[in-house]
Scaffold this active site. Structure first.
Site, mmCIF file in Angstrom:
data_model
loop_
_atom_site.group_PDB
_atom_site.id
_atom_site.type_symbol
_atom_site.label_atom_id
_atom_site.label_comp_id
_atom_site.label_asym_id
_atom_site.label_seq_id
_atom_site.Cartn_x
_atom_site.Cartn_y
_atom_site.Cartn_z
ATOM 1 N N GLU A 1 34.321 37.815 39.038
ATOM 2 C CA GLU A 1 34.274 36.357 38.818
ATOM 3 C C GLU A 1 32.965 35.886 38.201
ATOM 4 O O GLU A 1 32.240 35.081 38.797
ATOM 5 C CB GLU A 1 34.516 35.614 40.138
ATOM 6 C CG GLU A 1 35.814 35.977 40.832
ATOM 7 C CD GLU A 1 36.120 35.109 42.045
ATOM 8 O OE1 GLU A 1 35.234 34.351 42.486
ATOM 9 O OE2 GLU A 1 37.257 35.175 42.554
ATOM 10 N N GLU B 1 42.369 40.139 43.867
ATOM 11 C CA GLU B 1 42.124 39.346 45.083
ATOM 12 C C GLU B 1 43.194 38.282 45.182
ATOM 13 O O GLU B 1 43.575 37.670 44.188
ATOM 14 C CB GLU B 1 40.772 38.602 45.066
ATOM 15 C CG GLU B 1 39.562 39.440 45.336
ATOM 16 C CD GLU B 1 38.257 38.617 45.349
ATOM 17 O OE1 GLU B 1 38.284 37.419 45.740
ATOM 18 O OE2 GLU B 1 37.225 39.167 44.958
HETATM 19 C C1 BGP Z 1 36.283 34.945 45.696
HETATM 20 C C2 BGP Z 1 35.147 35.926 45.791
HETATM 21 C C3 BGP Z 1 34.968 36.573 47.102
HETATM 22 C C4 BGP Z 1 35.442 35.795 48.323
HETATM 23 C C5 BGP Z 1 36.669 34.934 48.062
HETATM 24 C C6 BGP Z 1 36.992 33.921 49.136
HETATM 25 O O1 BGP Z 1 35.964 33.935 44.830
HETATM 26 O O2 BGP Z 1 35.251 36.964 44.836
HETATM 27 O O3 BGP Z 1 33.636 36.996 47.173
HETATM 28 O O4 BGP Z 1 34.429 35.245 49.023
HETATM 29 O O5 BGP Z 1 36.600 34.257 46.843
HETATM 30 O O6 BGP Z 1 36.280 32.737 48.956
HETATM 31 P P1 BGP Z 1 35.282 32.149 50.018
HETATM 32 O O7 BGP Z 1 34.564 33.316 50.608
HETATM 33 O O8 BGP Z 1 34.362 31.259 49.269
HETATM 34 O O9 BGP Z 1 36.111 31.419 50.997
#
Ligand code: BGP
Length: 465
Positions: free
Chosen positions: A167, A366
């Site tokens: 990302e 993801e």
């Molecule tokens: C994505 C990232 C992760 C993870 C996930 C969940 O954007 O690659 O690192 O953290 O989101 O989001 P958050 O942790 O902000 O709730």
């Protein structure tokens, strides 16, 4: 009842990152990343003041964790190498303890029959490089490529799926537009330069990897948040959504896959006099060194309408000058994270990749649902009964299946995340894992209901519904 069968060899697993899982112990030789520094400066910005030091203690518990990955049906797993662990100053000396740790982590995964996928940058700039501007400074690109080459040399005999960035738009947004990452600037000119350097670093790392002929693949992981106009029949809404798409998706997707920046974006950046510093030969390099494999992170859509609110000039131009976010009535929400849940988005992304990006090999790298207070779903045996997570995954997998039936090149599905981990400034507020981590019991792990369910899905290479 319908049976959803997935192609042979489909990747079932999950994703994590070094900075969110490993933790830090005395004498491990890790240097500071921006997260260590920021927490030290402003711990109150982090939920419950939990910092990056402890996280889920994977540095010491990885062997146990790998057994749990097996028990939750993983045939593959992605994490990242922390730059600040491997090269504590960002450049120069390599930390032998880190080499030993990553070697054993990788070997143990392979021994357990789980293919490790490795990412190189997950928001974790080494602090000594940030002090010199981080991604704003072209020297960071050189330092990153040196780091990447060291990783390929050390681990490339066993890692066959590499990713340059996770990302990359997020450090641009968080660090230089919307203040949710260090250094919390609001400066679009800087944002453009940072994004440009990340794109360049991707191409250079791809080039370096291909030159080594290591018999593997290299790609990038992008959060391809689709932009939907409020009203598809309203040209102003459609235009605004297309601009948001160019800013937040195509800014990285186009150069990574096609080797070119989107014309709409180039035009806007020129108009604003924000063209980044580009050196001779850069654009040819970006054109020639495109990725082999695309990771797609999907959480939520972006709903857009034509700009109606007044432009806020406080910090100079912003992407938001070109569109407004549209608060669509009736949308389904994950109230804990404040993100809309729109399952069909995953199908739309896969279809877009098939139709407009040469159906490049890709996978869902993801997808997931962060829930606060999961403790309330703990049963008598101590396991969390997260039926909502099972529904969430199923609802998305049905659309992945549909995209596959229509010819998508999607190769797998990775959940965010394996075990509950540290969510940046949200720390341990929202839990995402197939495996629960009890912070009050020294990080004790317990497989959730979704983890057992996922094992069955992986074993059957699909599910009945
Ligand atoms: C994505 C990232 C992760 C993870 C996930 C969940 O954007 O690659 O690192 O953290 O989101 O989001 P958050 O942790 O902000 O709730």
């Amino acid at each position: 009842m319908t049976t959803y069968k997935f192609p042979k060899g489909f990747w079932w697993g999950s994703a994590a990152s070094g900075p969110q899982t490993e933790g830090r112990i005395a004498g491990d030789g890790k240097g500071d990343s921006i997260w260590d520094y920021w927490y030290e400066q402003a711990s109150d910005k982090f939920f419950d003041q939990v910092g990056p030091e402890k996280t889920s203690q994977v540095y010491t518990k990885y062997k146990e964790d790998i057994q749990l990955m097996k028990e939750t049906g993983h045939n593959s797993f992605r994490t990242s190498i922390q730059w600040s662990r491997l090269i504590p100053n960002g450049t120069g000396e390599v930390n032998q303890k880190a080499v030993d740790f990553y070697n054993d982590y990788i070997d143990s995964l392979i021994e357990a029959g789980i293919e490790p996928f490795m990412n190189l940058y997950h928001f974790d700039m080494p602090m000594p490089l940030q002090e010199q501007g981080g991604w704003l400074n072209r020297k960071t690109v050189d330092a990153y490529v040196a780091f990447a080459k060291i990783c390929f040399d050390l681990f490339g005999d066993r890692i066959k799926k590499w990713f340059t960035h996770n990302e990359p738009i997020v450090p641009v947004e968080g660090g230089y537009l919307y203040q949710f990452h260090y250094p919390e600037e609001i400066n679009m000119k800087h944002a453009v330069q940072v994004g440009y350097h990340e794109v360049l670093s991707n191409a250079l790392a791809v080039k370096a990897y291909h030159e080594l002929n290591l018999d593997g693949e290299i790609g990038i992981i992008l959060n391809l948040t689709p932009s939907y106009p409020r009203d598809e029949n309203n040209p102003a809404d459609v235009k605004a959504a297309a601009i948001a798409d160019a800013f937040f998706n195509r800014s990285f997707l186009d150069p990574a896959v096609k080797g070119e920046f989107p014309a709409e974006l180039v035009e806007i950046v020129k108009e604003l006099d924000m063209v980044p510093a580009i050196e001779e030969g850069d654009l040819a390099l970006i054109k020639e060194n495109t990725i082999d494999l695309l990771g797609i992170n999907y959480y939520q859509p972006r709903r857009i309408k034509a700009k109606e609110s007044a432009i806020d000039h406080t910090h100079g131009p912003m992407p938001d000058d070109y569109f407004d976010n549209y608060d669509m009535p009736g949308k389904k929400m994950n109230p804990y994270r404040g993100w809309e849940i729109y399952e069909k988005g995953i199908y739309d992304i896969l279809t877009n990749v098939r139709e407009n990006y040469g159906n490049i090999p890709c996978y869902v790298s993801e997808n997931g649902m962060g829930v606060e207070g999961e403790e309330r779903y703990r049963n008598a045996e101590g396991a969390i009964e997260d039926d909502y997570r099972i529904e969430f995954v199923k609802d998305h997998l049905r659309y992945v299946h549909q995209a596959l039936e229509e010819g998508s090149g999607c190769l797998g599905y990775h959940m965010w995340t394996c075990m509950d981990n540290w969510s940046w400034t949200n720390a341990y507020k929202n839990r995402y894992g197939f495996i629960g981590v009890d912070l009050d019991q020294d990080g004790k792990r317990t497989i959730k209901k979704s983890g057992h369910w996922f094992k069955a899905v992986s074993e059957n290479n699909g599910f009945d519904d």
